[in-house]
Scaffold this motif. Structure first.
Motif, short mmCIF file in Angstrom:
data_model
loop_
_atom_site.label_atom_id
_atom_site.label_comp_id
_atom_site.label_asym_id
_atom_site.label_seq_id
_atom_site.Cartn_x
_atom_site.Cartn_y
_atom_site.Cartn_z
N ALA A 471 0.83 -1.21 0.00
CA ALA A 471 0.00 0.00 0.00
C ALA A 471 0.86 1.26 0.00
O ALA A 471 0.52 2.26 -0.63
N GLU A 472 1.99 1.21 0.73
CA GLU A 472 2.86 2.38 0.83
C GLU A 472 3.96 2.38 -0.22
O GLU A 472 4.87 3.21 -0.18
N GLN A 473 3.88 1.43 -1.17
CA GLN A 473 4.82 1.34 -2.29
C GLN A 473 6.26 1.23 -1.82
O GLN A 473 7.18 1.83 -2.38
N ARG A 590 -4.63 -5.54 -3.58
CA ARG A 590 -3.26 -5.80 -3.12
C ARG A 590 -3.06 -7.27 -2.76
O ARG A 590 -2.05 -7.89 -3.12
N LEU A 591 -4.03 -7.83 -2.03
CA LEU A 591 -3.91 -9.23 -1.62
C LEU A 591 -3.97 -10.17 -2.83
O LEU A 591 -3.24 -11.16 -2.91
N ALA A 592 -4.87 -9.85 -3.76
CA ALA A 592 -4.96 -10.68 -4.97
C ALA A 592 -3.67 -10.60 -5.78
O ALA A 592 -3.20 -11.60 -6.33
N ALA A 593 -3.05 -9.41 -5.85
CA ALA A 593 -1.79 -9.26 -6.57
C ALA A 593 -0.69 -10.10 -5.92
O ALA A 593 0.12 -10.72 -6.62
N ALA A 641 -5.63 -5.98 -9.77
CA ALA A 641 -4.64 -6.89 -9.17
C ALA A 641 -3.65 -7.40 -10.22
O ALA A 641 -2.45 -7.50 -9.94
N ARG A 642 -4.12 -7.71 -11.41
CA ARG A 642 -3.21 -8.20 -12.45
C ARG A 642 -2.20 -7.13 -12.85
O ARG A 642 -1.02 -7.41 -13.04
N ALA A 643 -2.69 -5.89 -12.95
CA ALA A 643 -1.77 -4.79 -13.30
C ALA A 643 -0.75 -4.57 -12.18
O ALA A 643 0.43 -4.37 -12.43
N GLN A 646 1.95 -7.29 -12.14
CA GLN A 646 2.98 -7.07 -13.16
C GLN A 646 4.01 -6.04 -12.68
O GLN A 646 5.21 -6.21 -12.88
N ARG A 647 3.52 -4.98 -12.02
CA ARG A 647 4.45 -3.96 -11.52
C ARG A 647 5.34 -4.54 -10.42
O ARG A 647 6.55 -4.26 -10.38
N LEU A 648 4.75 -5.34 -9.54
CA LEU A 648 5.55 -5.93 -8.47
C LEU A 648 6.57 -6.92 -9.01
O LEU A 648 7.70 -7.01 -8.50
#
Length: 762
Positions: A471-473, A590-593, A641-643, A646-648
């Motif tokens: 959440a806080e990146q 966030r949890l789904a990601a 979540a999918r997007a 990918q970033r994570l």
């Protein structure tokens, strides 16, 4: 059935006990004994203690009550911060038996009493300062919010404290986390049976029970009332809501009678028969807070705020920082040690002014008394002389009478102040033994003898920390958190891959019905009790509870599935769906990601040939467990979540770094040598810790006085360790810290790691 030999006599140090008939432990030192039983340390399980009931008690009732507590455990996991565990509730973790199966008691988490304090100690400022506890409004609101949160989790399982009062509550000094003890004395909900609490305190008993006592089924109302009293005292300088200045003789003098008759002096509408305490700060509280107190203290009011109501309100009031003007509690401009509610005057300043005004009035009265003393003394001497037939028979001069009257006046004033604010109680713990100039010197050698065993609460804490990091990146913290969580993967037994895949598919396809089938749910629960690490069953139970509209229970089972198999991505999706039920679509994404990223990083766990299809199948099954209007929102959450996944996934790996200690945790400490002067000392401490930063081994060189070793060891356990990173992975690490003792103080500094010598030129 006759009890066993051990069950007939009191067990003691050195006796062997069995946990659920499978694991044996030897009782260690007795640390506490009360009316119900005795508590022992467990050398073989240092994070737990055993409570064994006295043999003369009804073991059958006690056993059923402990079984009920084990079946309905509140959602109050241990908190892990900076490598230290904070036990929120000493709840039974397993029943204890003798070798023949006779019931003895239970094991529960060991609470770190040395780092906790009684809630009663913060009620009065003088007492709190003497104990080194917080006195500001902000910490007290936080304590009240934490207490309400603990009660809300307890009430969720229909358990109630009943004898709720500050002296029965403890909190951790550094985090303000509430710690609940003596839980087997609570009112416990069993399977079709309630085990009632035996104790209550009249000063915290609801008005409807002051006449004839508590009736069966009234525990929720009692806890709501007692919680409101404790919160009122926390936020109002320890003042009881039914104390005050009576306006007539009809007002009872004792608190229980005032509760019974409704003499609440601090309402928005003033009570005609009783006035508030002059040092009360209730008039400087926000309207919503005063409205809650009025609801709680209206006699026989069925609409008293619940623990969850209080938790929601107090967490909002405890908000600090953020956008300008968002803080509900601010620092006083006149006195930086004071805090008050934003938009209101400072209650602490008003209280000091009231106390000062009372002192001024006392001084004025004393001067008037001194001015009147000569005439009173002359009249008294005359009366005595007339009675005895001789003038001045008492032999007291005019000045002597003035001295006596003055001393008497100050004695009375002192007694009033003493009663108004009692002196701090003596600490229940003592410091380390003091040494003399010839203190023994030894080499420190400490090892963590406990087994490295992860608990479901560990996974829960890791998940929440991960969610905050995303959440806080904070990409690096997220990467570290995932490594630590995935590193706890358990071996769940090997089986035929095809059969395991078939079982998993059948379970994930079948459990989505909108109504939970009790027989099927019970079968799954029994299976999970027998095999706690069966992550498929845990996830199935999570989906059952989610489809039945019970997101709290669902979250518990999904978290257990992640604890059992943290590299399986599907359970993360279940947690995301529970977050959606709470209308938190951002947390759900966030949890789904995290689930999608986990499945991507660990394809072997998630079926290498069909992993993507399995994840999509889980997304579809979870959607079917939701109300129709929520399914479109679920699709949007999964798109986000999918997007995010990918970033994570594209984040750079963790940069290599050496091991270290957080500098701000290396604080100097002062020692109390009781007059004995220790020689100057300088010792090198070596600390070995795991990838999570938890110390495993602490040693020293050269030898140092025993007293200093003990103090340094306690400090070393508190420091925050930063593990090394090599090739993007957290590693077991070690650091060296130089401990210096000079003039009664110890200071610490990290010893730089040696730099590898450069290769010589050919």
């Amino acid at each position: 059935m006759k009890g066993s030999k051990l069950a007939k006599k009191a067990a003691g140090q050195g006796d062997t006990i069995w946990l659920d008939g499978a694991r044996s432990l030897v009782l260690g030192k007795l640390i506490k004994s009360g009316g119900a039983g005795s508590v022992y340390l467990l050398p073989g399980s240092p994070a737990q203690v055993a409570k064994l009931y006295h043999p003369h008690l009804d073991s059958n009732t006690s056993r059923r009550k402990i079984d009920a507590m084990l079946a309905l455990t509140p959602d109050l996991p241990d908190r892990l911060e900076n490598g230290r565990r904070y036990v929120q509730i000493a709840w039974p973790q397993a029943s204890v038996h003798d070798k023949q199966g006779g019931f003895l008691g239970f094991v529960m988490p060991l609470l770190d009493m040395a780092h906790t304090a009684e809630l009663e100690e913060v009620l009065l400022e003088r007492q709190a300062r003497a104990a080194g506890l917080p006195v500001g409004l902000g910490p007290k609101v936080t304590l009240a919010a934490n207490l309400a949160g603990v009660l809300a989790a307890l009430h969720q399982q229909r358990h109630y404290v009943v004898d709720l009062k500050p002296v029965n509550l403890r909190f951790y000094r550094d985090t303000l986390t509430i710690a609940m003890l003596d839980c087997d004395g609570f009112s416990i909900q069993g399977q079709g049976e309630r085990y009632r609490a035996e104790q209550f305190t009249a000063d915290y008993l609801a008005p409807e029970f002051q006449h004839k006592g508590m009736r069966a089924g009234a525990e929720p109302a009692q806890d709501r009332f007692a919680l409101a009293v404790v919160i009122f005292q926390l936020l109002n300088f320890g003042i009881h809501p039914y104390s005050g200045q009576p306006a007539g003789r009809q007002v009872p003098t004792d608190i229980p009678a005032r509760i019974r008759d409704g003499y609440y002096a601090y309402g928005v509408q003033r009570h005609k028969a009783i006035a508030p305490n002059v040092t009360s700060g209730h008039a400087l509280m926000p309207a919503e807070l005063r409205a809650f107190f009025d609801r709680a203290f209206t006699s026989n009011n069925p609409d008293r705020p619940s623990a969850s109501d209080w938790a929601e309100l107090l967490r909002a009031l405890a908000l600090r920082g953020g956008a300008p003007g968002a803080s509900r509690i601010v620092v006083c401009k006149r006195n930086a040690e004071h805090q008050h509610f934003a938009g209101f005057g400072c209650a602490a300043c008003a209280r000091e002014q009231a106390i000062a005004a009372a002192a001024t009035a006392a001084q004025k009265a004393q001067k008037q008394l001194q001015a009147q003393a000569p005439r009173a003394q002359a009249a008294r001497r005359t009366a005595v002389a007339q009675a005895q037939g001789a003038p001045g028979a008492l032999g007291l001069s005019k000045n002597s009478w003035a001295v006596i009257m003055t001393l008497l006046f100050f004695f009375l004033i002192g007694m009033v102040l003493y009663v108004a604010e009692p002196t701090p109680r003596a600490s229940m713990t003592t410091g380390p033994a003091q040494s003399n100039n010839k203190a023994a010197r030894d080499v420190l050698e400490w090892r963590d003898r406990g087994k490295t065993v992860t608990l479901p609460s560990d996974a829960r804490a890791s998940l929440r920390a991960l969610d905050r990091a995303v959440a806080e990146q904070r990409g690096a913290d997220m990467q570290q958190g995932l490594q630590l969580l995935h590193g706890t993967q358990q071996e769940n037994g090997r089986s035929d891959p095809s059969l395991a895949r078939l079982r998993r598919t059948m379970m994930e396809m079948s459990v989505w019905a909108p109504a939970m089938k009790k027989g099927e749910a019970d079968k799954f629960r029994d299976q999970l009790i027998a095999q706690p690490r069966d992550f498929m069953v845990a996830s199935a139970l999570g989906r059952m509870h989610l489809s039945a509209g019970e997101p709290l229970a669902a979250a518990q089972y999904f978290e257990q599935a992640i604890w059992a198999q943290p590299t399986d991505g599907v359970a993360y999706l279940g947690l995301a769906a529970t977050a959606m039920r709470g209308n938190d679509s951002e947390q759900a994404a966030r949890l789904a990601a995290l689930g999608l990223l986990t499945a991507q990083r660990y394809p072997d766990t998630n079926e290498p040939d069909d992993g993507a299809k399995r994840i999509e199948r889980a997304v579809m099954m979870l959607a079917m467990s939701m109300p129709p209007q929520a399914r479109k929102d679920w699709q949007a959450v999964m798109g986000n979540a999918r997007a995010l996944a990918q970033r994570l996934a594209s984040l750079p790996p963790l940069a290599d770094r050496p091991a270290s200690v957080a500098p701000d945790s290396l604080r100097a400490i002062a020692h109390n040598d009781s007059g004995a002067v220790q020689p100057a000392s300088e010792t090198r401490l070596t600390i070995v810790f795991n990838p999570a930063g938890v110390p495993q081994h602490i040693s020293s060189s050269p030898a140092a006085p025993t007293q200093l070793n003990q103090a340094w060891l306690e400090q070393a356990k508190k420091w925050r360790y930063v593990p090394s990173i090599s090739n993007g992975r957290l590693q077991p690490s070690s650091v060296e810290v130089l401990a210096r003792y000079r003039d009664g103080n110890s200071s610490f500094s990290v010893v730089p790691a040696p730099v590898p010598a450069a290769a010589s030129a050919p």
